[in-house]
Write a protein that holds these residues in place. Sequence first.
Motif, PDB file in Angstrom:
ATOM      1  N   GLU A   1      42.785  36.850  29.518  1.00 11.16           N
ATOM      2  CA  GLU A   1      44.090  36.463  30.048  1.00 11.16           C
ATOM      3  C   GLU A   1      45.193  36.720  29.029  1.00 11.16           C
TER       4      GLU A   1
ATOM      5  N   ARG B   1      48.990  34.508  32.587  1.00 12.72           N
ATOM      6  CA  ARG B   1      48.366  35.150  33.746  1.00 12.72           C
ATOM      7  C   ARG B   1      46.947  35.579  33.380  1.00 12.72           C
ATOM      8  N   GLY B   2      46.093  35.570  34.402  1.00 19.08           N
ATOM      9  CA  GLY B   2      44.699  35.962  34.191  1.00 19.08           C
ATOM     10  C   GLY B   2      44.513  37.436  34.450  1.00 19.08           C
ATOM     11  N   LYS B   3      43.261  37.890  34.318  1.00 22.04           N
ATOM     12  CA  LYS B   3      42.919  39.300  34.487  1.00 22.04           C
ATOM     13  C   LYS B   3      43.256  39.779  35.903  1.00 22.04           C
TER      14      LYS B   3
ATOM     15  N   SER C   1      48.147  29.483  29.276  1.00 17.21           N
ATOM     16  CA  SER C   1      47.873  30.672  30.077  1.00 17.21           C
ATOM     17  C   SER C   1      49.106  31.111  30.857  1.00 17.21           C
TER      18      SER C   1
END
Length: 476
Positions: free
Chosen positions: A246, A261-263, A259
């Motif tokens: 991320e 943004r994630g993958k 966090s």
Amino acid sequence: MDYEAVIGLEVHAQLLTESKIFCGCATRFGAPPNTQVCPVCLGMPGTLPVLNRRAVEFALKMALATHCRVAPESVFARKNYFYPDLPKGYQISQYERPLAEHGYLDIQVNGTSRRIGITRIHLEEDAGKLIHSDTRPVSFVDFNRTGVPLIEIVSEPELRTPEEAVAYLQGLRNILLYLGICDGNLEEGSLRCDANISLRPVGETAFGTKVEIKNMNSFRFLRQALEYEIRRQRALLLEGREILQETRLWDAAKGQTFSMRGKEEAHDYRYFPDPDLVPLKVSDAWLEDIRRSLPELPAARTRRFMEEYGLPEYDAGVLTADKALADYFEAVLATFPRPKQVSNWIMAEVLRELKKEEAGIASLKVAPRDLGRLLALVEEGAISGKMAKMVFEDMVTSGRDPETIIRERGLTQISDAGALEAQAREILAAHPKEVADYRAGKTKVLGFFVGQLMKRTKGQANPQLANEIFRKLLAD
Ligand code: ADP
Ligand code: ZN
Ligand code: MG
């Protein structure tokens, strides 16, 4: 189980060209919003970009200074994404065929040297800037920065500790400043750094899942963010949990990363060669011209400081690791040409002062000429080393020259042997017991006598001379 960190940095440096990378708009920082824009950098249909030759020259300087191989032909690509600060809907960058690759930078941490690989250096354009209102749910956009030239410098994942990451970024910044192609200001964002970090068990050769951290605008934040991230990832791994790939942001107020943004939400930029720009060709002759125009760089200056001034490697390394500090050192030498003495003074007194204020040498009120004069006064015996430190403290706060301070505070040292000897005789006459002790072998009382003389002269007696005088009188 113990883990080691694997860190790679992606560094963006704004180039100090007068105009933007693909149009003639000015790049001046701090102008009123949207006053340095034109149809090209605003992405109007039908406009065409024209590459700024100076931006290429600056990028080539950095490529050569970091020992990269320069591609005879590189290609600009469109990196497509939507964001309100990007009027064209794509950023012109270099992707598959960057300007330069396979370089390196040597760093020093705790006395050991390591060579960090530089994967690539490429040219691209900056985006605009969003300004979010504090009072209303609206954002404004300033396109003055749109199209300002950047170089991106990508490192190999070869850094192993937060200290190494900081040393690497400092090293890059120093070279940019030596080259005069970027102002290196992390707080204002003309130099930006994203850090990629993963952990792996010590001894393992495969990499773990990495996290990218953004939004660190000082060396301290970079170190703190990496330290935090090592703790966070380590705790997860020890619990047998997985690291999510991320992008995280550093929150300086909280001292944490969080966090962003994630993958899954990662962009697919759909890169393709920009059909509006021909491939960039760099001829051998052009590259040679640029190589010849390179100024003296930190590594060469370190060697010169060792050879020309006879400085130890450590001193030479510390001084040249900051261009302004090295310039200051050489300016002091112009007044007081004793390199080791000047270096000692800078490494101890000047750096202590700067550390106290967390400031750079540029903010020091002491002119190099005045520091040179101060050291000369010590050398001539006009003041003692101890007095010099007091005078220096005064110079730091007042910016006055040493002679004025010494005169006003009556700090001159008495180096007149006749005057001191007369007082020394009086002291000996008043302390027959101590004189007897001395003659009986208790030579330590010499310090007592010198102390007495110092007291009488309000600390102005030349201590070395005082010692000599007492020794001579007591030997008679
Ligand atoms: P991406 O495709 O996500 O952009 P890259 O392979 O281009 O990743 O690498 C981007 C940066 O991340 C480089 O500086 C590289 O050294 C670093 N990097 C790559 N893999 C890792 C890893 N496993 N751990 C830490 N850093 C890494
Ligand atoms: Zn423009
Ligand atoms: Mg990448």
